[in-house]
Design a protein around this motif. Structure first.
Motif, short mmCIF file in Angstrom:
data_model
loop_
_atom_site.label_atom_id
_atom_site.label_comp_id
_atom_site.label_asym_id
_atom_site.label_seq_id
_atom_site.Cartn_x
_atom_site.Cartn_y
_atom_site.Cartn_z
N THR A 12 0.85 -1.19 0.00
CA THR A 12 0.00 0.00 0.00
C THR A 12 0.88 1.24 0.00
O THR A 12 1.84 1.32 0.77
CB THR A 12 -0.92 0.02 1.23
OG1 THR A 12 -1.80 -1.10 1.19
CG2 THR A 12 -1.75 1.30 1.28
N SER A 13 0.55 2.19 -0.87
CA SER A 13 1.32 3.44 -0.93
C SER A 13 0.40 4.62 -0.64
O SER A 13 -0.71 4.70 -1.17
CB SER A 13 1.94 3.61 -2.32
OG SER A 13 2.91 2.62 -2.56
N ILE A 14 0.90 5.52 0.20
CA ILE A 14 0.22 6.79 0.46
C ILE A 14 1.08 7.89 -0.13
O ILE A 14 2.26 8.03 0.23
CB ILE A 14 0.01 7.04 1.96
CG1 ILE A 14 -0.87 5.95 2.57
CG2 ILE A 14 -0.61 8.41 2.19
CD1 ILE A 14 -1.20 6.17 4.03
N ARG A 15 0.51 8.66 -1.03
CA ARG A 15 1.23 9.79 -1.62
C ARG A 15 0.95 11.03 -0.78
O ARG A 15 -0.20 11.32 -0.43
CB ARG A 15 0.78 10.00 -3.06
CG ARG A 15 1.56 11.07 -3.81
CD ARG A 15 3.04 10.75 -3.99
NE ARG A 15 3.25 9.55 -4.77
CZ ARG A 15 3.33 9.53 -6.09
NH1 ARG A 15 3.19 10.62 -6.80
NH2 ARG A 15 3.56 8.37 -6.71
N LEU A 16 2.01 11.79 -0.45
CA LEU A 16 1.93 12.94 0.43
C LEU A 16 2.19 14.23 -0.36
O LEU A 16 3.14 14.29 -1.14
CB LEU A 16 2.95 12.83 1.56
CG LEU A 16 3.03 11.49 2.32
CD1 LEU A 16 4.17 11.52 3.33
CD2 LEU A 16 1.71 11.20 3.01
N TYR A 17 1.37 15.23 -0.11
CA TYR A 17 1.56 16.53 -0.74
C TYR A 17 1.50 17.62 0.32
O TYR A 17 0.67 17.56 1.25
CB TYR A 17 0.48 16.79 -1.80
CG TYR A 17 0.58 15.86 -2.98
CD1 TYR A 17 1.47 16.13 -4.03
CD2 TYR A 17 -0.16 14.68 -3.04
CE1 TYR A 17 1.58 15.26 -5.11
CE2 TYR A 17 -0.05 13.81 -4.11
CZ TYR A 17 0.82 14.11 -5.15
OH TYR A 17 0.94 13.24 -6.21
N VAL A 18 2.39 18.59 0.21
CA VAL A 18 2.40 19.73 1.13
C VAL A 18 1.46 20.79 0.57
O VAL A 18 1.67 21.31 -0.53
CB VAL A 18 3.83 20.29 1.31
CG1 VAL A 18 3.81 21.46 2.29
CG2 VAL A 18 4.78 19.19 1.81
N THR A 19 0.41 21.08 1.34
CA THR A 19 -0.66 21.98 0.88
C THR A 19 -0.90 23.06 1.94
O THR A 19 -1.86 22.99 2.70
CB THR A 19 -1.96 21.18 0.63
OG1 THR A 19 -2.30 20.43 1.80
CG2 THR A 19 -1.80 20.23 -0.55
N PRO A 20 -0.03 24.05 2.01
CA PRO A 20 -0.11 25.05 3.08
C PRO A 20 -1.38 25.89 3.01
O PRO A 20 -2.01 26.03 1.97
CB PRO A 20 1.13 25.91 2.84
CG PRO A 20 1.45 25.73 1.39
CD PRO A 20 1.06 24.31 1.06
#
Length: 344
Positions: free
Chosen positions: A219-227
């Protein structure tokens, strides 16, 4: 006659409670003059507020009107109501999807994503006691061994999302993941603001960068920085399964809006980017990190009772998910207009 007796007893009981208060003059102090008032916005551009409210309500339609009401109207206008609805409270642990579980509380969410090689936890509630006495027992109730927790992903740096992280790190060896900006929030003397200055932050394990992936057990979780809501909000994309059918979940890690003009404008940019990312990946499942942001507790009750009518309440579909995020953007524009700032 029995009704009169019951009524008399109720009246006497009420007088027993009210009598001392009235004798002390307290009854006089409980009138409208003491009632909390809704917020007012002396700088607001009322015409722009009205225009954005109307446009956003139209986008919401009937199926998202409750979300529009909460984010655009209730949350900014009536903090007393927010505190009443979003109170600390116990709610049943719930298996939402085949591999995705709710293990949090009424005021703030915590989720477990189960994989063959261990558990990825999303957020850690307010403090050590909640991690120990809510998250851990909830995992056990759902048949999940807390010793299998491998990662704790922190969606943003407010203490109600990371307060229990150090406990999970110390007791189970979980690796804590947060963005650089929000690691700094957690490590600052204010611990991210609010009533959390007394918290002890976890030690730094993993600093997530925009576009990083946390992978475990296939399982992969993709992370994005969304300030916006905080400087380093992490938003997550990950697969969930409903009776074996694959869906893509999107958790925007800070839908609560910004704190000032600059952060609200940052929030708008992040929401626009998030819409593009979730559209490109076919996100059709809405997850939020506060239950009230999507009536999650009510949806989970339907799941537990098997009363979904064959329609999974977390599966919004791609188009409805996009409209939800458009509503969040519209409410941010309302927020700017209430500040008296340019909102288009």
């Amino acid at each position: 006659m029995p009704m009169r007796t019951t009524h008399r007893m109720s009246l006497l009981a009420a007088l027993a409670v009210l009598g001392p208060a009235m004798a002390n003059g307290q009854a006089k102090e409980s009138g409208p003059a003491t009632y909390p008032a809704q917020n007012n916005f002396p700088q607001e551009d009322a015409k722009s507020v009205a225009r954005h409210l109307a446009a956003t309500r139209q986008i919401a339609g009937a199926d998202l009107e409750a979300d529009f009401n909460w984010r655009c109207l209730v949350s900014p206008l009536d903090r007393q109501l927010v505190f009443g609805v979003q109170h600390d409270g116990l709610v049943p642990a719930t298996k939402i999807f085949d591999n995705f579980y709710s293990v949090g509380q009424n005021a703030v969410s915590a989720f477990a994503l189960d994989t063959p090689e261990g558990i990825i936890l999303i957020d850690a509630l307010n403090n050590e006691a909640e991690a120990r006495e809510i998250i851990v027992p909830n995992l056990v109730k759902l048949g999940l061994d807390p010793k299998r927790i491998r990662y704790v992903l922190i969606t943003h740096g407010h203490g109600d999302h990371w307060g229990g992280a150090k406990y999970l790190q110390d007791i189970y060896g979980a690796k804590i993941v947060a963005s650089e900006a929000d690691w700094r929030m957690m490590e600052s003397p204010q611990r991210g603001g609010g009533p959390f200055a007394g918290l002890v932050p976890p030690k730094r394990d993993i600093v997530a960068k925009d576009g990083d992936t946390v992978a475990l057990g296939g399982t992969s979780i993709r992370l994005y920085v969304t300030p916006g809501h905080t400087p380093g909000v992490l938003s997550l994309l990950f697969p969930v399964f409903d009776k074996g059918v694959r869906h893509m979940a999107g958790l925007m890690g800070g839908t609560g809006g910004g704190q000032d003009e600059a952060s609200v404008r940052q929030q708008l940019v992040s929401l626009a980017r998030w819409q593009a990312l979730t559209k490109a990946t076919g996100v059709d499942v809405l997850v939020t990190n506060h239950p009230v942001h999507m009536a999650a507790n009510e949806k989970q009750a339907l799941i537990r009772y098997g009363a979904t009518g064959g329609r999974h309440p977390y599966v919004y579909g791609a188009a409805r998910y996009q409209r939800y995020m458009q509503v969040m953007s519209g409410c941010s524009r309302v927020q700017l207009a209430r500040m008296g700032k340019a909102s288009d």
